[in-house]
Design a protein around this motif. Structure first.
Motif, PDB file in Angstrom:
ATOM      1  N   SER A 175       4.256   0.226  -5.276  1.00 48.84           N
ATOM      2  CA  SER A 175       5.191  -0.800  -4.806  1.00 48.84           C
ATOM      3  C   SER A 175       5.671  -1.726  -5.918  1.00 48.84           C
ATOM      4  O   SER A 175       6.658  -2.433  -5.757  1.00 48.84           O
ATOM      5  N   LYS A 176       4.997  -1.704  -7.066  1.00 50.38           N
ATOM      6  CA  LYS A 176       5.397  -2.532  -8.208  1.00 50.38           C
ATOM      7  C   LYS A 176       6.322  -1.765  -9.158  1.00 50.38           C
ATOM      8  O   LYS A 176       6.569  -2.201 -10.274  1.00 50.38           O
ATOM      9  N   GLN A 177       6.780  -0.615  -8.731  1.00 48.12           N
ATOM     10  CA  GLN A 177       7.660   0.269  -9.505  1.00 48.12           C
ATOM     11  C   GLN A 177       6.965   0.825 -10.743  1.00 48.12           C
ATOM     12  O   GLN A 177       7.605   1.194 -11.718  1.00 48.12           O
ATOM     13  N   GLU A 178       5.646   0.912 -10.694  1.00 47.20           N
ATOM     14  CA  GLU A 178       4.861   1.476 -11.782  1.00 47.20           C
ATOM     15  C   GLU A 178       4.617   2.957 -11.513  1.00 47.20           C
ATOM     16  O   GLU A 178       4.378   3.351 -10.369  1.00 47.20           O
ATOM     17  N   VAL A 179       4.663   3.771 -12.575  1.00 49.19           N
ATOM     18  CA  VAL A 179       4.362   5.189 -12.431  1.00 49.19           C
ATOM     19  C   VAL A 179       2.862   5.337 -12.225  1.00 49.19           C
ATOM     20  O   VAL A 179       2.068   4.890 -13.047  1.00 49.19           O
ATOM     21  N   VAL A 180       2.481   5.946 -11.120  1.00 48.40           N
ATOM     22  CA  VAL A 180       1.081   6.192 -10.803  1.00 48.40           C
ATOM     23  C   VAL A 180       0.664   7.550 -11.349  1.00 48.40           C
ATOM     24  O   VAL A 180      -0.419   7.705 -11.897  1.00 48.40           O
ATOM     25  N   ASN A 227       0.805  -1.227   0.000  1.00 49.24           N
ATOM     26  CA  ASN A 227       0.000   0.000   0.000  1.00 49.24           C
ATOM     27  C   ASN A 227       0.841   1.281   0.000  1.00 49.24           C
ATOM     28  O   ASN A 227       0.310   2.367  -0.026  1.00 49.24           O
ATOM     29  N   GLU A 228       2.164   1.157   0.036  1.00 45.59           N
ATOM     30  CA  GLU A 228       3.029   2.330   0.105  1.00 45.59           C
ATOM     31  C   GLU A 228       3.326   2.895  -1.291  1.00 45.59           C
ATOM     32  O   GLU A 228       3.229   2.185  -2.299  1.00 45.59           O
ATOM     33  N   PHE A 229       3.720   4.170  -1.301  1.00 46.00           N
ATOM     34  CA  PHE A 229       4.069   4.870  -2.529  1.00 46.00           C
ATOM     35  C   PHE A 229       5.375   5.616  -2.293  1.00 46.00           C
ATOM     36  O   PHE A 229       5.731   5.926  -1.161  1.00 46.00           O
ATOM     37  N   THR A 230       6.066   5.906  -3.374  1.00 49.14           N
ATOM     38  CA  THR A 230       7.302   6.665  -3.272  1.00 49.14           C
ATOM     39  C   THR A 230       7.289   7.780  -4.305  1.00 49.14           C
ATOM     40  O   THR A 230       6.643   7.675  -5.339  1.00 49.14           O
ATOM     41  N   VAL A 231       7.996   8.864  -3.988  1.00 46.54           N
ATOM     42  CA  VAL A 231       8.041  10.035  -4.860  1.00 46.54           C
ATOM     43  C   VAL A 231       9.494  10.312  -5.237  1.00 46.54           C
ATOM     44  O   VAL A 231      10.384  10.307  -4.389  1.00 46.54           O
ATOM     45  N   LEU A 232       9.691  10.547  -6.529  1.00 44.66           N
ATOM     46  CA  LEU A 232      10.989  10.943  -7.061  1.00 44.66           C
ATOM     47  C   LEU A 232      10.857  12.370  -7.578  1.00 44.66           C
ATOM     48  O   LEU A 232       9.858  12.709  -8.216  1.00 44.66           O
ATOM     49  N   MET A 233      11.841  13.208  -7.303  1.00 40.15           N
ATOM     50  CA  MET A 233      11.788  14.619  -7.704  1.00 40.15           C
ATOM     51  C   MET A 233      12.891  14.917  -8.719  1.00 40.15           C
ATOM     52  O   MET A 233      13.969  14.336  -8.661  1.00 40.15           O
ATOM     53  N   ALA A 234      12.589  15.870  -9.615  1.00 41.73           N
ATOM     54  CA  ALA A 234      13.581  16.325 -10.585  1.00 41.73           C
ATOM     55  C   ALA A 234      13.368  17.804 -10.871  1.00 41.73           C
ATOM     56  O   ALA A 234      12.259  18.325 -10.755  1.00 41.73           O
TER      57      ALA A 234
END
Length: 85
Positions: free
Chosen positions: A71-76, A9-16
């Motif tokens: 969590s599946k490394q898919e872009v949401v 259920n977790e999400f991660t954010v990458l910034m650029a």
């Protein structure tokens, strides 16, 4: 840059930086592949927390774009920088 291990259920954010496309770490510094343990992914318990982080960060840094991953490394979702809008 290693993708973090997330719970389902977790999400991660990458910034650029929207002007250069350069990835930023969690402290808004330029990511450098040769720096050990430089964290680039911010982890959140749910997507709502991730979006709240993005909204708050966008108010202060208008040239940052964000990518939310599941969590599946898919872009949401890809969120453009306010400056680039």
């Amino acid at each position: 840059m290693k993708f973090p291990t997330l719970e389902e259920n977790e999400f991660t954010v990458l910034m650029a930086n929207c002007e250069t496309g350069i990835v930023l770490d969690v402290n808004f510094n330029i990511y450098q592949n040769n720096i050990e343990n430089q964290e680039v992914y911010s982890i959140f318990e749910n997507i709502q927390q991730a979006k709240e982080f993005i909204n708050k960060t966008s108010e202060k840094y208008d040239k940052i774009e964000f990518i939310i991953y599941n969590s599946k490394q898919e872009v949401v979702e890809f969120i453009k920088a306010k400056f680039g809008s």
